[in-house]
Scaffold this motif. Structure first.
Motif, PDB file in Angstrom:
ATOM      1  N   TYR A 155       9.455  -6.451   4.970  1.00 59.78           N
ATOM      2  CA  TYR A 155       8.809  -6.722   3.692  1.00 59.78           C
ATOM      3  C   TYR A 155       9.727  -7.385   2.687  1.00 59.78           C
ATOM      4  CZ  TYR A 155       4.564  -4.366   5.036  1.00 59.78           C
ATOM      5  OH  TYR A 155       3.397  -4.053   5.666  1.00 59.78           O
ATOM      6  N   LYS A 182     -11.850  -8.326   1.915  1.00 55.34           N
ATOM      7  CA  LYS A 182     -10.474  -8.822   1.971  1.00 55.34           C
ATOM      8  C   LYS A 182      -9.578  -8.050   1.008  1.00 55.34           C
ATOM      9  CE  LYS A 182     -10.240 -13.669   3.484  1.00 55.34           C
ATOM     10  NZ  LYS A 182      -9.533 -13.331   4.723  1.00 55.34           N
ATOM     11  N   LEU A 183     -10.054  -7.917  -0.212  1.00 55.05           N
ATOM     12  CA  LEU A 183      -9.279  -7.235  -1.239  1.00 55.05           C
ATOM     13  C   LEU A 183      -9.077  -5.758  -0.888  1.00 55.05           C
ATOM     14  CD1 LEU A 183      -9.617  -7.833  -4.975  1.00 55.05           C
ATOM     15  CD2 LEU A 183      -9.859  -5.499  -4.146  1.00 55.05           C
ATOM     16  N   ALA A 184     -10.097  -5.134  -0.354  1.00 59.48           N
ATOM     17  CA  ALA A 184      -9.979  -3.726   0.035  1.00 59.48           C
ATOM     18  C   ALA A 184      -8.925  -3.580   1.138  1.00 59.48           C
ATOM     19  CB  ALA A 184     -11.324  -3.195   0.506  1.00 59.48           C
ATOM     20  N   MET A 243      -6.271  -5.510   1.662  1.00 58.65           N
ATOM     21  CA  MET A 243      -4.939  -5.634   1.067  1.00 58.65           C
ATOM     22  C   MET A 243      -4.564  -4.372   0.291  1.00 58.65           C
ATOM     23  SD  MET A 243      -4.141  -8.489   2.253  1.00 58.65           S
ATOM     24  CE  MET A 243      -2.622  -9.002   1.449  1.00 58.65           C
ATOM     25  N   ALA A 244      -5.540  -3.807  -0.398  1.00 60.68           N
ATOM     26  CA  ALA A 244      -5.279  -2.600  -1.185  1.00 60.68           C
ATOM     27  C   ALA A 244      -4.888  -1.434  -0.283  1.00 60.68           C
ATOM     28  CB  ALA A 244      -6.516  -2.237  -2.010  1.00 60.68           C
ATOM     29  N   ALA A 289      -1.363  -1.968   1.243  1.00 59.38           N
ATOM     30  CA  ALA A 289      -0.321  -1.762   0.231  1.00 59.38           C
ATOM     31  C   ALA A 289      -0.137  -0.278  -0.056  1.00 59.38           C
ATOM     32  CB  ALA A 289      -0.682  -2.506  -1.053  1.00 59.38           C
ATOM     33  N   MET A 290      -1.237   0.416  -0.165  1.00 58.10           N
ATOM     34  CA  MET A 290      -1.175   1.844  -0.440  1.00 58.10           C
ATOM     35  C   MET A 290      -0.448   2.581   0.682  1.00 58.10           C
ATOM     36  SD  MET A 290      -4.448   4.234  -1.338  1.00 58.10           S
ATOM     37  CE  MET A 290      -4.851   5.221   0.083  1.00 58.10           C
ATOM     38  N   GLY A 349       3.283   1.756   1.007  1.00 58.84           N
ATOM     39  CA  GLY A 349       4.043   2.314  -0.108  1.00 58.84           C
ATOM     40  C   GLY A 349       4.715   3.643   0.225  1.00 58.84           C
ATOM     41  N   THR A 376       8.475   3.801   0.638  1.00 55.23           N
ATOM     42  CA  THR A 376       9.429   3.670  -0.474  1.00 55.23           C
ATOM     43  C   THR A 376       9.877   5.019  -1.032  1.00 55.23           C
ATOM     44  OG1 THR A 376       7.702   3.525  -2.173  1.00 55.23           O
ATOM     45  CG2 THR A 376       8.420   1.467  -1.148  1.00 55.23           C
ATOM     46  N   TYR A 401      -3.466  10.786   2.756  1.00 55.73           N
ATOM     47  CA  TYR A 401      -3.757   9.352   2.639  1.00 55.73           C
ATOM     48  C   TYR A 401      -5.106   9.007   3.269  1.00 55.73           C
ATOM     49  CZ  TYR A 401       0.311   7.547   0.244  1.00 55.73           C
ATOM     50  OH  TYR A 401       1.231   7.250  -0.729  1.00 55.73           O
ATOM     51  N   MET A 410      -7.732   9.721   0.825  1.00 54.92           N
ATOM     52  CA  MET A 410      -7.862   8.720  -0.237  1.00 54.92           C
ATOM     53  C   MET A 410      -8.444   7.403   0.274  1.00 54.92           C
ATOM     54  SD  MET A 410      -4.612   9.335  -2.776  1.00 54.92           S
ATOM     55  CE  MET A 410      -3.378   9.446  -1.507  1.00 54.92           C
TER      56      MET A 410
END
Lengths: 195, 195
Positions: free
Chosen positions: B109, B153-155, B157-158, B161-162, B165, B168, B185, B188
DNA sequence: GTCTATAACGCGATAGAC
DNA sequence: GTCTATCGCGTTATAGAC
Protein backbone atom coordinates in the motif's frame (compact mmCIF):
# COMPACT_ATOMS: atom_id res chain seq x y z
CA UNK A 1 9.28 29.70 -13.29
CA UNK A 2 13.01 30.07 -12.77
CA UNK A 3 13.94 33.12 -10.81
CA UNK A 4 16.83 35.44 -11.60
CA UNK A 5 19.87 36.07 -9.47
CA UNK A 6 19.34 38.81 -6.95
CA UNK A 7 15.58 38.78 -7.15
CA UNK A 8 13.97 39.11 -3.76
CA UNK A 9 10.93 37.43 -2.44
CA UNK A 10 8.79 37.62 0.66
CA UNK A 11 6.87 34.61 -0.55
CA UNK A 12 9.65 32.14 -1.09
CA UNK A 13 8.96 30.54 2.30
CA UNK A 14 5.42 29.47 1.43
CA UNK A 15 6.58 28.41 -2.03
CA UNK A 16 9.18 26.15 -0.47
CA UNK A 17 6.57 24.50 1.73
CA UNK A 18 4.17 24.08 -1.16
CA UNK A 19 6.81 22.55 -3.40
CA UNK A 20 7.97 20.22 -0.64
CA UNK A 21 4.41 19.10 0.05
CA UNK A 22 3.75 18.41 -3.60
CA UNK A 23 6.99 16.50 -4.07
CA UNK A 24 6.80 14.54 -0.80
CA UNK A 25 3.27 13.47 -1.67
CA UNK A 26 4.24 12.42 -5.17
CA UNK A 27 7.55 10.67 -4.57
CA UNK A 28 7.89 10.23 -0.83
CA UNK A 29 10.02 12.15 1.66
CA UNK A 30 13.07 9.93 1.41
CA UNK A 31 13.05 9.97 -2.37
CA UNK A 32 12.94 13.76 -2.69
CA UNK A 33 16.13 15.81 -2.51
CA UNK A 34 16.57 19.37 -1.33
CA UNK A 35 17.89 20.10 -4.81
CA UNK A 36 14.59 18.95 -6.33
CA UNK A 37 12.59 21.16 -4.00
CA UNK A 38 14.85 24.11 -4.80
CA UNK A 39 14.45 23.41 -8.50
CA UNK A 40 10.65 23.57 -8.21
CA UNK A 41 10.84 26.90 -6.42
CA UNK A 42 13.45 28.27 -8.77
CA UNK A 43 16.32 28.79 -6.36
CA UNK A 44 19.51 26.94 -5.52
CA UNK A 45 19.54 24.30 -2.79
CA UNK A 46 21.47 26.43 -0.32
CA UNK A 47 18.76 29.11 -0.37
CA UNK A 48 16.22 26.71 1.15
CA UNK A 49 18.05 26.89 4.45
CA UNK A 50 16.84 30.46 4.89
CA UNK A 51 13.38 28.98 5.38
CA UNK A 52 13.92 25.70 7.18
CA UNK A 53 16.70 24.51 9.47
CA UNK A 54 16.71 21.14 7.68
CA UNK A 55 14.73 18.70 5.60
CA UNK A 56 13.20 16.95 8.60
CA UNK A 57 11.66 20.20 9.87
CA UNK A 58 10.05 20.68 6.50
CA UNK A 59 8.27 17.35 6.94
CA UNK A 60 7.38 17.77 10.60
CA UNK A 61 6.06 21.30 10.16
CA UNK A 62 3.74 20.37 7.33
CA UNK A 63 2.40 17.35 9.18
CA UNK A 64 1.89 19.20 12.42
CA UNK A 65 0.22 22.13 10.67
CA UNK A 66 -2.05 19.72 8.85
CA UNK A 67 -3.18 17.95 12.02
CA UNK A 68 -3.68 21.24 13.82
CA UNK A 69 -5.75 22.47 10.91
CA UNK A 70 -7.83 19.29 10.92
CA UNK A 71 -8.60 19.53 14.63
CA UNK A 72 -9.42 23.24 14.40
CA UNK A 73 -11.61 22.76 11.35
CA UNK A 74 -13.64 20.05 13.07
CA UNK A 75 -13.89 22.16 16.18
CA UNK A 76 -15.42 24.92 14.06
CA UNK A 77 -17.73 22.51 12.26
CA UNK A 78 -18.95 20.53 15.27
CA UNK A 79 -22.69 21.26 15.49
CA UNK A 80 -23.11 19.75 18.94
CA UNK A 81 -26.53 18.23 19.55
CA UNK A 82 -27.29 14.53 19.34
CA UNK A 83 -24.62 11.90 18.65
CA UNK A 84 -26.45 11.18 15.41
CA UNK A 85 -26.17 14.79 14.27
CA UNK A 86 -22.55 14.97 15.29
CA UNK A 87 -21.66 11.69 13.58
CA UNK A 88 -23.20 12.92 10.36
CA UNK A 89 -21.32 16.20 10.66
CA UNK A 90 -18.09 14.36 11.42
CA UNK A 91 -18.50 12.11 8.39
CA UNK A 92 -19.21 14.96 6.03
CA UNK A 93 -16.47 17.15 7.47
CA UNK A 94 -13.87 14.37 7.32
CA UNK A 95 -14.59 13.69 3.65
CA UNK A 96 -14.68 17.32 2.61
CA UNK A 97 -11.59 18.28 4.57
CA UNK A 98 -9.56 15.35 3.30
CA UNK A 99 -10.56 15.68 -0.34
CA UNK A 100 -9.58 19.34 -0.30
CA UNK A 101 -5.93 18.64 0.62
CA UNK A 102 -4.97 15.31 -0.90
CA UNK A 103 -1.23 15.95 -0.71
CA UNK A 104 -1.20 16.85 2.98
CA UNK A 105 -3.43 13.88 3.79
CA UNK A 106 -1.24 11.49 1.85
CA UNK A 107 1.85 12.71 3.66
CA UNK A 108 0.17 12.57 7.05
CA UNK A 109 -0.58 8.89 6.56
CA UNK A 110 2.49 7.75 4.65
CA UNK A 111 5.42 9.59 6.13
CA UNK A 112 5.00 8.84 9.81
CA UNK A 113 7.95 6.49 9.75
CA UNK A 114 10.22 9.18 8.36
CA UNK A 115 9.67 11.39 11.37
CA UNK A 116 12.38 11.46 14.01
CA UNK A 117 11.30 9.89 17.29
CA UNK A 118 10.37 13.08 19.09
CA UNK A 119 8.51 14.51 16.12
CA UNK A 120 6.67 11.23 15.66
CA UNK A 121 5.53 11.29 19.26
CA UNK A 122 4.14 14.81 18.86
CA UNK A 123 2.20 13.92 15.72
CA UNK A 124 0.83 10.80 17.37
CA UNK A 125 -0.67 12.95 20.12
CA UNK A 126 -2.52 14.98 17.49
CA UNK A 127 -3.67 11.88 15.64
CA UNK A 128 -4.93 10.34 18.85
CA UNK A 129 -6.86 13.50 19.68
CA UNK A 130 -8.67 13.27 16.36
CA UNK A 131 -9.49 9.60 16.85
CA UNK A 132 -10.90 10.44 20.25
CA UNK A 133 -13.29 12.96 18.71
CA UNK A 134 -15.00 10.16 16.83
CA UNK A 135 -14.70 7.66 19.65
CA UNK A 136 -16.44 10.04 22.04
CA UNK A 137 -19.29 10.59 19.63
CA UNK A 138 -19.73 6.85 19.23
CA UNK A 139 -19.49 6.30 22.99
CA UNK A 140 -22.16 8.91 23.67
CA UNK A 141 -24.45 7.47 21.04
CA UNK A 142 -23.92 3.95 22.30
CA UNK A 143 -24.76 5.04 25.85
CA UNK A 144 -27.90 6.82 24.66
CA UNK A 145 -29.03 3.80 22.68
CA UNK A 146 -28.77 5.66 19.39
CA UNK A 147 -25.95 3.45 18.05
CA UNK A 148 -25.36 -0.26 18.38
CA UNK A 149 -21.74 -1.20 17.86
CA UNK A 150 -19.96 -4.26 19.18
CA UNK A 151 -16.87 -2.30 20.19
CA UNK A 152 -16.64 1.47 20.25
CA UNK A 153 -12.88 1.77 19.74
CA UNK A 154 -12.88 -0.68 16.88
CA UNK A 155 -15.87 0.96 15.25
CA UNK A 156 -14.08 4.29 15.42
CA UNK A 157 -11.00 2.94 13.68
CA UNK A 158 -13.18 1.22 11.08
CA UNK A 159 -15.11 4.39 10.28
CA UNK A 160 -12.00 6.56 9.99
CA UNK A 161 -10.28 4.03 7.75
CA UNK A 162 -13.36 3.79 5.55
CA UNK A 163 -13.68 7.56 5.21
CA UNK A 164 -10.00 8.24 4.67
CA UNK A 165 -9.92 5.58 1.98
CA UNK A 166 -11.81 7.95 -0.30
CA UNK A 167 -8.59 9.87 -0.85
CA UNK A 168 -6.94 6.88 -2.53
CA UNK A 169 -9.38 6.69 -5.45
CA UNK A 170 -11.11 10.08 -5.67
CA UNK A 171 -10.58 12.06 -8.88
CA UNK A 172 -11.95 15.54 -9.47
CA UNK A 173 -13.30 14.49 -12.85
CA UNK A 174 -14.72 11.24 -11.55
CA UNK A 175 -18.17 9.77 -11.82
CA UNK A 176 -19.46 11.15 -8.51
CA UNK A 177 -19.32 14.61 -6.96
CA UNK A 178 -17.89 15.14 -3.49
CA UNK A 179 -21.42 15.77 -2.29
CA UNK A 180 -22.73 12.51 -3.71
CA UNK A 181 -19.79 10.63 -2.26
CA UNK A 182 -20.35 12.17 1.16
CA UNK A 183 -24.01 11.18 1.00
CA UNK A 184 -23.21 7.57 0.11
CA UNK A 185 -20.61 7.34 2.85
CA UNK A 186 -22.92 8.80 5.44
CA UNK A 187 -25.47 6.18 4.49
CA UNK A 188 -22.91 3.41 5.04
CA UNK A 189 -21.53 4.87 8.27
CA UNK A 190 -25.03 5.27 9.66
CA UNK A 191 -25.87 1.67 8.93
CA UNK A 192 -22.51 0.33 10.10
CA UNK A 193 -22.92 1.80 13.58
CA UNK A 194 -26.46 0.49 13.81
CA UNK A 195 -28.17 3.88 13.89
CA UNK B 1 24.12 -13.89 12.18
CA UNK B 2 27.17 -12.67 10.32
CA UNK B 3 28.44 -15.13 7.87
CA UNK B 4 32.06 -16.04 7.29
CA UNK B 5 34.01 -15.51 4.12
CA UNK B 6 33.71 -18.36 1.72
CA UNK B 7 30.65 -19.90 3.29
CA UNK B 8 28.12 -21.01 0.75
CA UNK B 9 24.40 -20.80 0.87
CA UNK B 10 21.46 -22.06 -1.15
CA UNK B 11 19.13 -20.06 1.03
CA UNK B 12 20.68 -16.63 0.71
CA UNK B 13 18.14 -15.70 -1.98
CA UNK B 14 15.11 -16.08 0.29
CA UNK B 15 17.00 -14.42 3.13
CA UNK B 16 17.65 -11.40 0.94
CA UNK B 17 13.98 -11.10 0.08
CA UNK B 18 12.94 -11.49 3.71
CA UNK B 19 15.40 -8.88 4.90
CA UNK B 20 14.37 -6.48 2.16
CA UNK B 21 10.70 -6.93 3.00
CA UNK B 22 11.31 -6.31 6.69
CA UNK B 23 13.44 -3.23 6.07
CA UNK B 24 11.24 -1.74 3.33
CA UNK B 25 8.21 -2.10 5.62
CA UNK B 26 10.00 -0.52 8.55
CA UNK B 27 11.83 2.37 6.91
CA UNK B 28 10.48 2.66 3.39
CA UNK B 29 11.99 1.57 0.08
CA UNK B 30 13.79 4.83 -0.64
CA UNK B 31 15.26 5.04 2.84
CA UNK B 32 16.78 1.56 2.78
CA UNK B 33 20.16 0.95 1.19
CA UNK B 34 21.49 -2.19 -0.39
CA UNK B 35 24.21 -2.13 2.27
CA UNK B 36 21.57 -2.32 5.01
CA UNK B 37 19.89 -5.30 3.38
CA UNK B 38 23.25 -7.00 2.94
CA UNK B 39 24.09 -6.29 6.57
CA UNK B 40 20.89 -7.99 7.74
CA UNK B 41 21.67 -11.06 5.69
CA UNK B 42 25.30 -11.10 6.70
CA UNK B 43 26.92 -10.54 3.31
CA UNK B 44 28.51 -7.61 1.53
CA UNK B 45 26.41 -5.36 -0.69
CA UNK B 46 27.90 -6.66 -3.91
CA UNK B 47 26.78 -10.20 -3.15
CA UNK B 48 23.12 -9.17 -3.33
CA UNK B 49 23.41 -8.82 -7.07
CA UNK B 50 23.67 -12.57 -7.35
CA UNK B 51 20.01 -12.68 -6.33
CA UNK B 52 18.43 -9.62 -7.84
CA UNK B 53 19.33 -7.58 -10.89
CA UNK B 54 18.73 -4.37 -8.92
CA UNK B 55 16.90 -2.79 -6.00
CA UNK B 56 13.77 -2.00 -8.00
CA UNK B 57 13.29 -5.67 -8.90
CA UNK B 58 13.46 -6.54 -5.23
CA UNK B 59 10.50 -4.24 -4.62
CA UNK B 60 8.49 -5.22 -7.66
CA UNK B 61 8.96 -8.95 -7.10
CA UNK B 62 7.80 -8.83 -3.50
CA UNK B 63 4.75 -6.74 -4.38
CA UNK B 64 3.78 -8.86 -7.34
CA UNK B 65 4.25 -12.08 -5.36
CA UNK B 66 2.13 -10.65 -2.57
CA UNK B 67 -0.75 -9.73 -4.86
CA UNK B 68 -0.56 -13.07 -6.63
CA UNK B 69 -0.66 -14.80 -3.28
CA UNK B 70 -3.66 -12.74 -2.17
CA UNK B 71 -5.63 -13.56 -5.30
CA UNK B 72 -4.74 -17.25 -5.12
CA UNK B 73 -5.57 -17.44 -1.41
CA UNK B 74 -9.00 -15.93 -1.97
CA UNK B 75 -9.59 -18.22 -4.91
CA UNK B 76 -8.93 -21.18 -2.62
CA UNK B 77 -11.10 -19.76 0.16
CA UNK B 78 -14.07 -18.68 -1.96
CA UNK B 79 -16.97 -20.86 -0.79
CA UNK B 80 -19.28 -19.91 -3.63
CA UNK B 81 -22.97 -19.95 -2.74
CA UNK B 82 -24.99 -16.86 -1.91
CA UNK B 83 -23.55 -13.34 -2.09
CA UNK B 84 -24.08 -13.16 1.67
CA UNK B 85 -21.96 -16.25 2.28
CA UNK B 86 -19.29 -15.05 -0.09
CA UNK B 87 -19.18 -11.55 1.42
CA UNK B 88 -18.72 -13.01 4.87
CA UNK B 89 -15.97 -15.31 3.60
CA UNK B 90 -14.31 -12.39 1.79
CA UNK B 91 -14.37 -10.24 4.94
CA UNK B 92 -12.90 -12.95 7.12
CA UNK B 93 -10.32 -13.95 4.54
CA UNK B 94 -9.22 -10.38 3.92
CA UNK B 95 -8.65 -9.74 7.62
CA UNK B 96 -6.87 -13.02 8.28
CA UNK B 97 -4.69 -12.82 5.21
CA UNK B 98 -3.67 -9.23 5.83
CA UNK B 99 -2.96 -9.65 9.53
CA UNK B 100 -0.72 -12.62 8.79
CA UNK B 101 1.69 -10.63 6.59
CA UNK B 102 1.80 -7.08 7.92
CA UNK B 103 5.09 -6.21 6.21
CA UNK B 104 4.01 -7.30 2.76
CA UNK B 105 0.67 -5.51 3.16
CA UNK B 106 2.32 -2.32 4.31
CA UNK B 107 4.66 -2.34 1.34
CA UNK B 108 1.86 -3.13 -1.10
CA UNK B 109 0.00 0.00 0.00
CA UNK B 110 2.85 2.39 0.70
CA UNK B 111 5.41 1.76 -1.98
CA UNK B 112 3.31 2.01 -5.12
CA UNK B 113 4.85 5.36 -5.93
CA UNK B 114 8.35 3.92 -5.84
CA UNK B 115 7.58 1.47 -8.63
CA UNK B 116 8.83 2.33 -12.06
CA UNK B 117 6.00 3.08 -14.49
CA UNK B 118 5.79 -0.34 -16.11
CA UNK B 119 5.98 -2.20 -12.81
CA UNK B 120 3.33 0.10 -11.35
CA UNK B 121 0.99 -0.67 -14.22
CA UNK B 122 1.40 -4.41 -13.68
CA UNK B 123 0.67 -4.18 -9.96
CA UNK B 124 -2.36 -2.01 -10.64
CA UNK B 125 -3.82 -4.77 -12.79
CA UNK B 126 -3.51 -7.17 -9.88
CA UNK B 127 -5.00 -4.68 -7.43
CA UNK B 128 -7.90 -4.04 -9.76
CA UNK B 129 -8.55 -7.75 -10.06
CA UNK B 130 -8.85 -8.02 -6.29
CA UNK B 131 -11.19 -5.04 -6.09
CA UNK B 132 -13.35 -6.65 -8.76
CA UNK B 133 -13.73 -9.78 -6.64
CA UNK B 134 -15.54 -7.76 -4.00
CA UNK B 135 -17.38 -5.59 -6.49
CA UNK B 136 -18.79 -8.65 -8.21
CA UNK B 137 -20.02 -10.10 -4.95
CA UNK B 138 -21.73 -6.83 -4.08
CA UNK B 139 -23.19 -6.55 -7.56
CA UNK B 140 -24.65 -10.06 -7.39
CA UNK B 141 -26.10 -9.41 -3.95
CA UNK B 142 -27.55 -6.11 -5.02
CA UNK B 143 -29.20 -7.73 -8.02
CA UNK B 144 -30.62 -10.52 -5.88
CA UNK B 145 -32.02 -8.05 -3.36
CA UNK B 146 -29.75 -9.37 -0.60
CA UNK B 147 -27.79 -6.12 -0.29
CA UNK B 148 -28.89 -2.51 -0.49
CA UNK B 149 -26.05 -0.17 -1.34
CA UNK B 150 -26.30 3.22 -2.97
CA UNK B 151 -23.36 2.60 -5.27
CA UNK B 152 -21.70 -0.77 -5.75
CA UNK B 153 -18.25 0.49 -6.77
CA UNK B 154 -18.09 2.97 -3.94
CA UNK B 155 -19.32 0.42 -1.41
CA UNK B 156 -16.56 -1.92 -2.56
CA UNK B 157 -13.87 0.67 -2.04
CA UNK B 158 -15.33 1.58 1.35
CA UNK B 159 -15.37 -2.01 2.55
CA UNK B 160 -11.81 -2.73 1.41
CA UNK B 161 -10.51 0.45 3.03
CA UNK B 162 -12.28 -0.36 6.25
CA UNK B 163 -10.95 -3.92 6.38
CA UNK B 164 -7.41 -3.02 5.38
CA UNK B 165 -7.35 -0.34 8.04
CA UNK B 166 -7.08 -3.08 10.66
CA UNK B 167 -3.43 -3.50 9.75
CA UNK B 168 -2.59 0.02 10.91
CA UNK B 169 -3.55 -0.55 14.54
CA UNK B 170 -3.56 -4.31 15.12
CA UNK B 171 -1.10 -5.65 17.69
CA UNK B 172 -0.62 -9.33 18.48
CA UNK B 173 -0.84 -8.62 22.19
CA UNK B 174 -3.82 -6.29 21.83
CA UNK B 175 -7.18 -6.30 23.54
CA UNK B 176 -8.97 -8.34 20.89
CA UNK B 177 -8.07 -11.58 19.11
CA UNK B 178 -8.03 -11.79 15.34
CA UNK B 179 -11.18 -13.86 15.55
CA UNK B 180 -13.02 -11.28 17.65
CA UNK B 181 -11.89 -8.52 15.33
CA UNK B 182 -13.07 -10.44 12.28
CA UNK B 183 -16.45 -10.97 13.94
CA UNK B 184 -16.87 -7.29 14.76
CA UNK B 185 -15.87 -6.26 11.24
CA UNK B 186 -18.21 -8.73 9.63
CA UNK B 187 -21.01 -7.28 11.74
CA UNK B 188 -20.20 -3.77 10.47
CA UNK B 189 -19.73 -4.84 6.86
CA UNK B 190 -23.01 -6.72 6.90
CA UNK B 191 -24.86 -3.70 8.20
CA UNK B 192 -23.06 -1.23 5.95
CA UNK B 193 -24.18 -3.04 2.78
CA UNK B 194 -27.71 -3.25 4.07
CA UNK B 195 -27.84 -7.04 4.36
C1' DG C 1 29.01 -17.41 -4.11
C1' DT C 2 31.23 -13.95 -1.64
C1' DC C 3 34.83 -10.89 -1.17
C1' DT C 4 37.26 -6.17 -1.72
C1' DA C 5 37.71 -2.18 -4.29
C1' DT C 6 36.00 1.28 -6.99
C1' DA C 7 33.47 3.95 -10.59
C1' DA C 8 30.21 7.51 -11.06
C1' DC C 9 27.21 10.10 -8.93
C1' DG C 10 23.93 12.35 -5.54
C1' DC C 11 23.04 13.59 -0.85
C1' DG C 12 22.30 17.25 3.17
C1' DA C 13 24.22 21.00 4.88
C1' DT C 14 27.49 24.99 5.29
C1' DA C 15 30.68 29.11 4.09
C1' DG C 16 31.40 33.23 2.21
C1' DA C 17 30.83 36.43 -1.87
C1' DC C 18 27.60 39.68 -3.59
C1' DG D 1 18.13 36.53 0.14
C1' DT D 2 20.41 34.07 -3.25
C1' DC D 3 24.42 32.69 -5.35
C1' DT D 4 28.55 29.44 -6.17
C1' DA D 5 31.53 26.21 -4.35
C1' DT D 6 32.57 22.70 -1.40
C1' DC D 7 32.90 19.27 2.56
C1' DG D 8 32.18 14.72 3.93
C1' DC D 9 29.66 11.09 3.30
C1' DG D 10 26.44 7.64 1.22
C1' DT D 11 24.35 5.69 -2.90
C1' DT D 12 23.68 1.78 -6.70
C1' DA D 13 25.98 -1.09 -9.34
C1' DT D 14 30.09 -3.39 -11.38
C1' DA D 15 34.91 -5.73 -11.89
C1' DG D 16 37.91 -9.01 -10.81
C1' DA D 17 40.29 -11.86 -7.07
C1' DC D 18 39.57 -16.02 -4.55
Amino acid sequence: MARKTGSHSEITGPLVREAAERLFARHGYAAVSMRQIAGEVGVQAGALYNYTPDKQSLLYDMMSTHMQSLLQSWSDADPGGTPMDRLQAFTRHHIHFHLQRPDAVFIAYMELRNLEAQNFARIEVQRKAYEMVLENILQDGQGAGAFHVGDVKLAGMAVIAMLTGVTTWFRDDGRLSVEEIANHYWDMVRKAVGA
